[in-house]
Design a protein around this motif. Structure first.
Motif, PDB file in Angstrom:
ATOM      1  N   ASN A 258       0.871  -1.168   0.000  1.00  0.00           N
ATOM      2  CA  ASN A 258       0.000   0.000   0.000  1.00  0.00           C
ATOM      3  C   ASN A 258       0.916   1.228   0.000  1.00  0.00           C
ATOM      4  O   ASN A 258       1.534   1.561   1.016  1.00  0.00           O
ATOM      5  N   VAL A 259       1.002   1.889  -1.151  1.00  0.00           N
ATOM      6  CA  VAL A 259       1.968   2.974  -1.297  1.00  0.00           C
ATOM      7  C   VAL A 259       1.651   4.145  -0.379  1.00  0.00           C
ATOM      8  O   VAL A 259       2.557   4.891   0.011  1.00  0.00           O
ATOM      9  N   LEU A 260       0.388   4.325  -0.035  1.00  0.00           N
ATOM     10  CA  LEU A 260       0.027   5.444   0.837  1.00  0.00           C
ATOM     11  C   LEU A 260       0.442   5.176   2.279  1.00  0.00           C
ATOM     12  O   LEU A 260       0.964   6.061   2.966  1.00  0.00           O
ATOM     13  N   ARG A 261       0.207   3.964   2.733  1.00  0.00           N
ATOM     14  CA  ARG A 261       0.563   3.646   4.117  1.00  0.00           C
ATOM     15  C   ARG A 261       2.076   3.566   4.315  1.00  0.00           C
ATOM     16  O   ARG A 261       2.565   3.625   5.447  1.00  0.00           O
ATOM     17  N   ALA A 262       2.800   3.439   3.219  1.00  0.00           N
ATOM     18  CA  ALA A 262       4.270   3.414   3.313  1.00  0.00           C
ATOM     19  C   ALA A 262       4.858   4.818   3.457  1.00  0.00           C
ATOM     20  O   ALA A 262       6.036   4.959   3.771  1.00  0.00           O
ATOM     21  N   LEU A 263       4.033   5.846   3.255  1.00  0.00           N
ATOM     22  CA  LEU A 263       4.523   7.220   3.345  1.00  0.00           C
ATOM     23  C   LEU A 263       4.661   7.658   4.798  1.00  0.00           C
ATOM     24  O   LEU A 263       3.821   7.312   5.645  1.00  0.00           O
ATOM     25  N   LYS A 264       5.682   8.447   5.084  1.00  0.00           N
ATOM     26  CA  LYS A 264       5.812   9.081   6.387  1.00  0.00           C
ATOM     27  C   LYS A 264       5.177  10.466   6.271  1.00  0.00           C
ATOM     28  O   LYS A 264       5.793  11.426   5.793  1.00  0.00           O
TER      29      LYS A 264
END
Length: 499
Positions: A258-264
């Motif tokens: 999940n590219v969004l949840r990988a964002l800080k």
């Protein structure tokens, strides 16, 4: 394919004068039914060899039907304005709306054929043009456009006889120029290229109809009958209602990424540091927009993101660094009646900028794979095919030295709630919060999966997505400015080295 068209097709004056009035009346009735129905547009492509009666046929259609509801367009060599945009741009903006008839005298097939005949493009590039034409015509069919393609043909002897007859008559001499005779000299090359081209681009949705052009009466009745039959069949069939997409969003990818949840999302940056860097990057953007080579490129910016993620604030910091005459901002909301009468991408096609300009889309064509998908405003088939159509569109932009920069501004669910409540408390921010915002928030997880699908399917090497951690508005604004400057600098360097 052309052999049957080379056979003698004759219609006697008696037959023509008996059939023509009935055909005209039926076509006119079908045209008015189309106008009243307003369910689909009709697009007629007129193509073929020189001297085969293409112009006379277009004039005849205008005479037989109500010209107020016919949009006829001829497409000569592209103008300077058209050359600065994708080759398809002049066809995109000329498409007829629903309920109307469009006649294109020459269209997207002309330049590839001429280029191949003249040896300007090779077999590989020609095949690429064919593939793009097939995808575009498939898109038109999916958008309910009734596409009719007529190819007017003459044998070489018939063409020579026709051109000489036109040249001999003082009233028609103007129709024959050096260009017509130039094409006559390469007739065999022309046929060698066109015959396989027609076979490859004749599909179930949009077949080519080859019309023998030697006899004007036969030619007129053939086109009229085909047009009437196609319009009547579409008008008389029961409308198929496209059901909204009721299927759930696609499941996450097999790797569960999940590219969004990988964002800080919480990035540190003080207001003082932001103020210093903002001036630096705004100044850099301003200098780039006035660079001598900037006149050879243009920029299309796409802003998407969670509600209240700060898209408007980021856009204002960009435009604050630009000359107001150099950019155009396009806020995207629900489509208007005019826009609903056209293919989905039409309202974005028409805003493609000239070189030296910047167009900023506040929301964009990605609405089809986001809000329309999640809210069920379109069918599953519509949003599924949109990924390919979007990638094709962006590829055409980049080929024309248009820099495509796409931002997704991401905030956490808690940060969104905080901003929603703050907007409700501040009087001059009330307009920023609506019932739709609260309703969309309830579908946070569905939107998250749709966003991940979108990024996965449309983040390409030529038009990648920039994911912006936006819990800190200051950080987000600077990241947008920095990546924009870097993208423009890279494009200017490519222009310098002639890539």
């Amino acid at each position: 394919m052309f052999e049957s068209a080379n056979l003698s097709h004759q219609v006697s004056k008696l037959v023509y004068h008996r059939e023509e009035p009935k055909l005209r009346a039926a076509l006119l009735n079908a045209q008015y039914d189309l106008f009243e129905n307003g369910r689909f547009p009709v697009l007629i492509l007129i193509a073929g060899v020189e001297g085969a009666g293409k112009g006379e046929t277009v004039n005849l259609l205008n005479e037989w039907m109500d010209p107020r509801h016919i949009y006829a367009h001829a497409f000569p060599a592209p103008s300077d304005e058209e050359r600065e945009r994708p080759p398809m741009w002049r066809f995109w903006r000329a498409l007829p709306p629903k309920g109307k008839i469009g006649v294109f005298f020459g269209a997207w097939h002309t330049m590839p054929i001429v280029g191949r005949v003249q040896g300007v493009i090779g077999e590989g590039e020609f095949s690429q043009h064919i593939a793009e034409i097939l995808r575009f015509e498939k898109m038109l069919a999916d958008e309910d456009v009734l596409l009719l393609k007529f190819w007017f043909h003459l044998s070489k002897d018939q063409q020579k006889k026709r051109l000489k007859a036109l040249e001999k008559d003082p009233k028609t001499r103007w129709r024959v120029t050096d260009i017509e005779w130039k094409y006559f000299k390469i007739y065999n090359k022309f046929v060698k290229v066109c015959e396989p081209f027609l076979r490859k681009t004749s599909t179930g949705e949009a077949p080519w109809i080859v019309v023998a052009g030697a006899d004007p009466r036969y030619r007129a009745l053939t086109v009229g009958r085909h047009l009437l039959a196609a319009m009547r069949e579409r008008l008389d069939e029961k409308p198929v209602k496209r059901l909204p997409g009721k299927t759930p969003p696609l499941l996450p990818a097999a790797d569960n990424l999940n590219v969004l949840r990988a964002l800080k999302l919480d990035q540190p940056l003080t207001k003082a540091d932001y103020a210093k860097q903002l001036e630096k990057w705004q100044g850099r953007l301003n200098v780039l927009s006035r660079h001598p080579r900037f006149k050879n490129i243009s920029v299309v910016m796409v802003f998407e993101g969670n509600d209240a993620a700060g898209k408007g604030g980021a856009i204002r910091r960009l435009t604050g660094a630009l000359d107001a005459r150099s950019y155009h901002s396009v806020p995207v909301a629900a489509p208007t009646e005019e826009e609903r009468a056209q293919p989905y991408l039409w309202r974005f096609w028409r805003h493609v900028p000239r070189h030296g300009r910047i167009t900023i889309f506040d929301r964009s064509w990605y609405g089809r794979v986001l809000v329309e998908r999640v809210e069920g405003f379109c069918s599953e088939g519509d949003w599924m095919r949109a990924y390919t159509e979007i990638n094709d569109f962006e590829q055409q932009l980049t080929r024309q030295n248009i820099v495509v920069v796409k931002y997704w501004l991401a905030i956490s669910k808690d940060e969104q709630l905080r901003r929603f409540k703050a907007r409700e408390k501040v009087a001059f921010k009330h307009f920023k919060i609506t019932a739709d915002d609260w309703r969309n928030r309830k579908k946070w997880n569905d939107y998250e999966l749709a966003i991940c699908d979108m990024v996965d399917r449309t983040s390409t090497s030529i038009a990648p997505w920039t994911l912006v951690e936006a819990n800190n508005k200051y950080y987000a604004r600077l990241k947008v400015l920095k990546t924009l400057c870097q993208s423009i600098e890279s494009a200017l360097e490519q222009v310098k080295v002639g890539k």
